[in-house]
Design a protein around this motif. Structure first.
Motif, PDB file in Angstrom:
ATOM      1  N   GLY A  58       0.836  -1.198   0.000  1.00 55.87           N
ATOM      2  CA  GLY A  58       0.000   0.000   0.000  1.00 55.87           C
ATOM      3  C   GLY A  58       0.861   1.234   0.000  1.00 55.87           C
ATOM      4  N   VAL A  59       0.351   2.312  -0.574  1.00 52.33           N
ATOM      5  CA  VAL A  59       1.134   3.520  -0.773  1.00 52.33           C
ATOM      6  C   VAL A  59       0.410   4.765  -0.272  1.00 52.33           C
ATOM      7  CG1 VAL A  59       2.168   5.027  -2.519  1.00 52.33           C
ATOM      8  CG2 VAL A  59       2.318   2.568  -2.800  1.00 52.33           C
ATOM      9  N   CYS A  60      -0.803   4.964  -0.729  1.00 49.83           N
ATOM     10  CA  CYS A  60      -1.379   6.320  -0.768  1.00 49.83           C
ATOM     11  C   CYS A  60      -1.987   6.768   0.551  1.00 49.83           C
ATOM     12  CB  CYS A  60      -2.385   6.423  -1.902  1.00 49.83           C
ATOM     13  SG  CYS A  60      -1.617   6.470  -3.522  1.00 49.83           S
ATOM     14  N   ASP A  61      -2.696   7.870   0.444  1.00 45.17           N
ATOM     15  CA  ASP A  61      -2.992   8.791   1.533  1.00 45.17           C
ATOM     16  C   ASP A  61      -3.413   8.127   2.840  1.00 45.17           C
ATOM     17  OD1 ASP A  61      -2.586  10.288  -0.701  1.00 45.17           O
ATOM     18  OD2 ASP A  61      -4.200  11.669  -0.339  1.00 45.17           O
ATOM     19  N   LYS A  62      -4.595   7.572   2.900  1.00 45.35           N
ATOM     20  CA  LYS A  62      -5.058   6.924   4.126  1.00 45.35           C
ATOM     21  C   LYS A  62      -4.717   5.449   4.161  1.00 45.35           C
ATOM     22  CE  LYS A  62      -7.254   9.847   3.080  1.00 45.35           C
ATOM     23  NZ  LYS A  62      -6.765  11.077   2.404  1.00 45.35           N
ATOM     24  N   ILE A  63      -4.297   4.913   3.035  1.00 44.09           N
ATOM     25  CA  ILE A  63      -4.163   3.471   2.877  1.00 44.09           C
ATOM     26  C   ILE A  63      -2.979   2.925   3.670  1.00 44.09           C
ATOM     27  CG2 ILE A  63      -3.878   1.620   1.194  1.00 44.09           C
ATOM     28  CD1 ILE A  63      -5.129   3.793  -0.827  1.00 44.09           C
ATOM     29  N   ALA A  64      -1.792   3.463   3.404  1.00 42.88           N
ATOM     30  CA  ALA A  64      -0.608   2.964   4.117  1.00 42.88           C
ATOM     31  C   ALA A  64      -0.693   3.223   5.625  1.00 42.88           C
ATOM     32  CB  ALA A  64       0.661   3.572   3.522  1.00 42.88           C
TER      33      ALA A  64
END
Length: 601
Positions: free
Chosen positions: A152-158
């Motif tokens: 996972g990378v993005c805003d709320k995801i990681a």
């Protein structure tokens, strides 16, 4: 080491002692139980391996072998997560060759603020972080695992994946990045065209053509927003391979790094002799290292929420005063859009995270003894490369581009990119790194709105052409999920370009993209929970002073207290596009300074 860094670290540990001890005892108790597969009943284990091939079944029934959980945020709509489609098979094949196994333990939702900005779905964006944490925990609750890889990378995801994984902190855990998309058009062109569209100078077709050239392939967006801040900060915390955050997407080096970290998890699994569980990696030193890297890079304001929530998941109490103290002694050492013209690919070419950390280490601003997934930070200031097709590492050196990562002994600013503002309106954070000195003090009358769309309408009517402070209230976590207010930036930039002194004050969010506009964000307490913005009226004089850390209304306390609270409670935004399913989140969510979190009291 810098004494302020030491003191903040000690303060965090001291105020968190009881909470952290409780967390450690829970993780140690889970670790003592040993292999979870070995404790399964025959029926449990049969269900867990039913879909596997015969060879993998034999591996999984051998409890001396390591089984790695994969928690994936793959979907093929979002550019940053589309590359993860084939990662599980690559990881499984590599581990099988080593005599071990991996299974996709679960998937998590992955929504993109770039898709939902200005749309109804944005009201669910921040809530998705805690849902992702719960989804991660559900995936790991099958308990047949000895280590964990987070895709996972993005805003709320990681951040959400990390929060969920911390409930299984006895497992060695690391992130596997996917890498940024290639550079498209310049950030100056992108900003110029957006401002022209907001001013009515170009049509929607021209705007769409530009946006398609800016976001044009797989990988993370290339500006330094929340997604790339996640990657930089988590690498600084020791939660991924050194130098791996921004290696180009779908490159040979990226593939080698993915296989290398999968194999490394076997080396640090329980019983390996070098057991390195997540609960030991993510300690107060790692937290402070991440915060220092956040400040030095001018990272996203969203991390004033996410780092507090992550810390709480690990048994630590973090607050905005910690951020402010660290910002005061941490210079800004990198310059990426929106703080400057360069993008994340230029940062990678200039020396990437290891080169930035090298500069911080020179200034004694890091805990070099912090033990990351791959080893102590002191041994992680290295960059990966391919040598005759094999993975190799070289020490980080001086910046290859001092316009992007500062030269030795230089800095782009003496203080960190994020600052704390406070006064009779409450406490807020501001991204100061891109705000020109002449705009860091604003004293102007308020113009009060309840949503960003009202601001856009007023701008089109020509009502905002003067010095003013735009106030957007009832956009906090409990009101409507704290949506990002990116629709405001081209408008405010146009007003500033016309020579007006303008600022934004809101209990909403703007992530890493507030740019050159002084924007007081995440105002706490939020309006929906009794915050002072409900008492503001058009014409109230507002003072915003970054240098002194001041945000206040110049009306008297008597004048403010005598007023009735006004504004839209946003109940109409609590239904539609699934928002009605998140009513419990609105009831439980904490304020911004406590991480805007529903999972912890």
């Amino acid at each position: 080491m810098n004494p302020v860094i030491q003191q903040v670290t000690q303060d965090i540990a001291a105020r968190s002692r009881a909470l952290r001890q409780d967390y450690l005892e829970r993780m140690q108790a889970q670790a003592k139980l040993g292999s979870s597969r070995a404790r399964m009943s025959c029926g449990n284990l049969a269900h867990a391996i039913a879909a596997c091939g015969e060879s993998q079944k034999q591996t999984l029934m051998d409890f001396t072998r390591v089984n790695v959980a994969i928690i994936s945020a793959y979907n093929d709509m979002l550019s940053a997560h589309q590359p993860y489609q084939h990662y599980p098979l690559q990881i499984q094949q590599h581990l099988a060759a080593l005599g071990h196994s991996a299974q996709v333990a679960g998937g998590v939702p992955a929504m993109c603020d770039g898709v939902t900005q200005g749309q109804s779905g944005m009201d669910l964006s921040l809530y998705s972080r805690d849902l992702i944490a719960q989804s991660t925990a559900l995936g790991l609750s099958h308990q047949g695992f000895d280590a964990c890889l987070l895709l996972g990378v993005c805003d709320k995801i990681a951040p959400g994946q990390l929060m969920g994984a911390l409930s299984f902190g006895h497992l060695p855990t690391t992130f596997v990045p996917s890498g940024p998309m290639p550079t498209g058009i310049s950030n100056e062109q992108k900003t110029q065209i957006r401002q022209q569209y907001a001013a009515g100078e170009i049509d929607q077709d021209a705007l769409q053509a530009m946006e398609n050239r800016a976001y044009h392939g797989v990988g993370t967006c290339t500006f330094y927003g929340t997604a790339n801040t996640n990657q930089l900060v988590f690498e600084a915390m020791g939660l991924m391979l050194p130098g791996s955050a921004f290696v180009p997407v779908n490159s040979a080096l990226r593939d080698m790094l993915t296989e290398h970290i999968a194999g490394h998890m076997v080396k640090i699994a329980r019983g390996s002799g070098d057991y390195r569980p997540l609960y030991q990696v993510l300690d107060e030193r790692a937290l402070v290292n991440g915060l220092v890297a956040l400040m030095a890079s001018g990272g996203s304001t969203n991390h004033t929420l996410h780092m507090i929530a992550i810390a709480r998941a690990a048994g630590f109490i973090l607050n905005w005063d910690d951020f402010a103290k660290l910002a005061a002694v941490t210079p800004q050492l990198s310059c990426m859009y929106p703080n400057g013209p360069a993008d994340i690919n230029a940062f990678e070419q200039a020396g990437a995270v290891p080169s930035l950390l090298r500069l911080l280490a020179q200034r004694e601003l890091l805990h070099l003894d912090a033990m990351g997934v791959y080893g102590p930070l002191s041994e992680s200031l290295r960059l990966p490369y391919l040598q005759e097709g094999e993975l190799a590492w070289r020490p980080a050196d001086v910046s290859c581009n001092p316009q992007v990562i500062a030269a030795d002994g230089e800095a782009f600013a003496p203080n960190g990119g994020l600052q704390l503002l406070q006064g009779n309106l409450g406490r807020a954070v501001i991204k100061a790194s891109a705000v020109a000195p002449q705009h860091q003090y604003v004293r102007a009358p308020a113009k009060v709105f309840d949503c960003q769309h009202q601001v856009a309408d007023a701008y089109q009517r020509g009502e905002l052409n003067r010095d003013l402070v735009i106030v957007v209230r009832y956009n906090g976590p409990a009101a409507n999920g704290m949506p990002e207010l990116h629709k405001l930036m081209p408008i405010l930039a146009n007003l500033q370009k016309c020579g007006h002194q303008v600022a934004l004050v809101t209990d909403g969010r703007l992530s890493g993209a507030s740019g050159k506009i002084p924007a007081a964000l995440h105002l706490s307490p939020e309006t929906a929970k009794g915050g002072a913005l409900a008492k503001l009226r058009d014409g109230d004089m507002i003072e915003l002073d970054i240098a002194r850390g001041v945000l206040r209304c110049l009306s008297t306390e008597a004048q403010l207290s005598a007023r009735e609270s006004l504004g839209d409670s946003k109940t109409a935004q609590h239904v539609g596009v699934g928002r009605e399913l998140f009513n419990p989140f609105r009831q439980l969510v904490s304020d911004a300074e406590r991480g805007a979190c529903v999972l912890f009291d």
